[in-house]
Design a protein around this motif. Structure first.
Motif, short mmCIF file in Angstrom:
data_model
loop_
_atom_site.label_atom_id
_atom_site.label_comp_id
_atom_site.label_asym_id
_atom_site.label_seq_id
_atom_site.Cartn_x
_atom_site.Cartn_y
_atom_site.Cartn_z
N TYR A 17 0.82 -1.21 0.00
CA TYR A 17 0.00 0.00 0.00
C TYR A 17 0.86 1.26 0.00
CZ TYR A 17 -4.23 -2.69 0.29
OH TYR A 17 -5.25 -3.55 0.00
N SER A 18 1.99 1.23 0.66
CA SER A 18 2.93 2.36 0.59
C SER A 18 3.41 2.55 -0.83
CB SER A 18 4.12 2.14 1.51
OG SER A 18 3.71 2.11 2.86
N TYR A 19 3.71 1.44 -1.49
CA TYR A 19 4.14 1.48 -2.88
C TYR A 19 3.05 2.07 -3.76
CZ TYR A 19 5.22 -0.07 -7.60
OH TYR A 19 5.43 -0.10 -8.94
N LEU A 20 1.79 1.65 -3.53
CA LEU A 20 0.69 2.20 -4.31
C LEU A 20 0.57 3.71 -4.12
CD1 LEU A 20 -2.22 -0.38 -4.00
CD2 LEU A 20 -0.77 0.10 -5.97
N GLU A 21 0.77 4.19 -2.89
CA GLU A 21 0.71 5.63 -2.64
C GLU A 21 1.80 6.35 -3.42
OE1 GLU A 21 -1.57 7.51 -1.05
OE2 GLU A 21 -2.69 5.64 -0.98
N ILE A 22 3.00 5.77 -3.46
CA ILE A 22 4.10 6.39 -4.21
C ILE A 22 3.77 6.41 -5.69
CG2 ILE A 22 6.51 6.07 -4.91
CD1 ILE A 22 6.97 4.94 -2.03
N VAL A 23 3.28 5.29 -6.21
CA VAL A 23 2.92 5.23 -7.62
C VAL A 23 1.81 6.22 -7.92
CG1 VAL A 23 1.89 3.75 -9.39
CG2 VAL A 23 3.70 2.86 -7.92
N LYS A 24 0.80 6.26 -7.05
CA LYS A 24 -0.30 7.20 -7.23
C LYS A 24 0.23 8.63 -7.25
CE LYS A 24 -4.69 8.48 -5.13
NZ LYS A 24 -5.57 8.26 -3.99
N GLU A 25 1.15 8.94 -6.37
CA GLU A 25 1.73 10.28 -6.30
C GLU A 25 2.45 10.61 -7.60
OE1 GLU A 25 0.99 12.09 -3.73
OE2 GLU A 25 2.32 13.77 -4.01
N ARG A 26 3.16 9.65 -8.16
CA ARG A 26 3.92 9.88 -9.39
C ARG A 26 3.02 10.08 -10.59
NH1 ARG A 26 8.25 5.14 -8.47
NH2 ARG A 26 9.45 6.17 -6.86
N LYS A 27 1.79 9.63 -10.53
CA LYS A 27 0.89 9.74 -11.66
C LYS A 27 0.35 11.15 -11.84
CE LYS A 27 -0.44 4.92 -11.72
NZ LYS A 27 -1.55 3.97 -11.64
N MET A 28 0.62 12.02 -10.90
CA MET A 28 0.24 13.42 -11.00
C MET A 28 1.47 14.22 -11.39
SD MET A 28 -1.96 14.08 -7.58
CE MET A 28 -2.97 12.81 -6.87
N GLU A 29 1.30 15.09 -12.36
CA GLU A 29 2.43 15.90 -12.80
C GLU A 29 2.04 17.37 -12.77
OE1 GLU A 29 5.31 16.32 -16.72
OE2 GLU A 29 3.45 15.17 -16.86
N ILE A 30 2.83 18.16 -12.06
CA ILE A 30 2.60 19.61 -12.02
C ILE A 30 3.49 20.24 -13.08
CG2 ILE A 30 2.82 21.70 -10.65
CD1 ILE A 30 2.22 20.05 -8.19
N ILE A 31 2.89 21.10 -13.89
CA ILE A 31 3.57 21.70 -15.02
C ILE A 31 3.46 23.22 -14.94
CG2 ILE A 31 3.58 21.89 -17.54
CD1 ILE A 31 1.90 19.18 -17.33
N LYS A 32 4.59 23.89 -15.10
CA LYS A 32 4.56 25.36 -15.18
C LYS A 32 4.13 25.73 -16.60
CE LYS A 32 7.14 29.55 -14.36
NZ LYS A 32 8.40 30.14 -13.93
N ILE A 33 3.12 26.58 -16.68
CA ILE A 33 2.62 27.03 -17.98
C ILE A 33 3.41 28.27 -18.37
CG2 ILE A 33 0.62 27.79 -19.31
CD1 ILE A 33 0.38 24.90 -18.17
N VAL A 34 4.25 28.12 -19.36
CA VAL A 34 5.09 29.22 -19.82
C VAL A 34 4.43 29.91 -21.00
CG1 VAL A 34 7.37 29.85 -20.68
CG2 VAL A 34 7.15 28.03 -18.99
N ARG A 35 3.99 29.13 -21.96
CA ARG A 35 3.31 29.69 -23.15
C ARG A 35 1.81 29.62 -22.90
NH1 ARG A 35 5.42 26.49 -27.97
NH2 ARG A 35 3.93 27.81 -29.05
N ARG A 36 1.19 30.78 -22.89
CA ARG A 36 -0.25 30.88 -22.60
C ARG A 36 -1.04 30.79 -23.91
NH1 ARG A 36 -0.07 33.59 -17.28
NH2 ARG A 36 1.96 32.92 -16.54
N GLU A 37 -1.05 29.62 -24.49
CA GLU A 37 -1.75 29.41 -25.75
C GLU A 37 -3.26 29.38 -25.53
OE1 GLU A 37 0.00 25.87 -27.35
OE2 GLU A 37 1.93 26.86 -27.69
N ARG A 38 -3.97 29.87 -26.51
CA ARG A 38 -5.42 30.02 -26.39
C ARG A 38 -6.12 28.71 -26.06
NH1 ARG A 38 -9.78 32.12 -30.83
NH2 ARG A 38 -11.48 32.26 -29.35
N ASN A 39 -5.76 27.62 -26.75
CA ASN A 39 -6.46 26.36 -26.50
C ASN A 39 -6.25 25.87 -25.07
OD1 ASN A 39 -3.78 25.69 -26.95
ND2 ASN A 39 -4.25 23.81 -28.08
N LEU A 40 -5.07 26.07 -24.52
CA LEU A 40 -4.81 25.68 -23.14
C LEU A 40 -5.61 26.56 -22.18
CD1 LEU A 40 -3.45 24.11 -20.89
CD2 LEU A 40 -1.48 25.62 -21.13
N LEU A 41 -5.62 27.86 -22.42
CA LEU A 41 -6.38 28.76 -21.55
C LEU A 41 -7.87 28.43 -21.58
CD1 LEU A 41 -4.58 32.19 -22.07
CD2 LEU A 41 -4.19 30.44 -20.33
N GLU A 42 -8.37 28.00 -22.73
CA GLU A 42 -9.78 27.61 -22.83
C GLU A 42 -10.05 26.35 -22.01
OE1 GLU A 42 -10.66 27.50 -27.02
OE2 GLU A 42 -10.61 29.69 -27.16
#
Length: 179
Positions: A17-42
């Protein structure tokens, strides 16, 4: 013999279960939005509106319509814009910061309670140095969320940032050492 087996299974299950929590955590990715493209903003606007419709019961349809262009403008201009994706590569939420202030944090209503907001907030506090956030007083779910994450109310305003009669609570992060 049976007791040792149960202890081994318990230890292995705990590790699993600890391993599952680690895997679950890795499945989320935080991304800095540098280019504010219209389709992404929508896409982010869709998340914003969906979230607002499920958490801001005090807003009327005309309030949401009036906020749309302001939110879009803020998405274009906020100094730091971050989004979170899951393993399916779909955006699940986003946040915007300006210095030490978290200006916005929204998660798709279908994804609430799955850790996306918490992960974004942890990144804002520990990675970006965020210590302040405002929350609508009439949004008790958000207020409780921030309280659980270590934020405390330090003041209140009768009006929101646009001068509307939606009281705002001003919160500040209190670290464990500041306690």
């Amino acid at each position: 013999m049976q007791k040792h087996y149960e202890e081994d299974v318990s230890r292995e299950t705990s590790s699993f279960y600890s391993y599952l929590e680690i895997v679950k955590e890795r499945k989320m990715e935080i991304i800095k939005i540098v280019r504010r493209e219209r389709n992404l903003l929508e896409i982010l606007m869709i998340i914003w509106e969906d979230s607002v419709r499920h958490t801001h019961d005090f807003l009327r349809e005309r309030d949401i319509k009036a906020l749309r262009p302001l939110v879009y403008q803020n998405l274009e201009s906020i100094p730091e814009l971050w989004a979170i994706k899951a393993e399916d590569s779909c955006y699940k939420g986003f946040m915007g910061t300006d210095g030490i202030k978290l200006e916005m944090l929204f998660v798709a209503s279908s994804e609430r309670g799955q850790g996306f907001g918490s992960k974004l907030l942890r990144h804002a506090v520990s990675g970006l140095g965020v210590t302040e956030v405002d929350v609508n007083e009439q949004n008790p779910q958000a207020y409780c969320f921030y309280q659980k994450q270590g934020f405390k109310k330090y003041s209140r305003s009768e009006l929101d940032g646009q001068g509307n009669p939606f009281p705002v609570l001003h919160l500040r992060y209190i670290s464990a050492k500041d306690g």
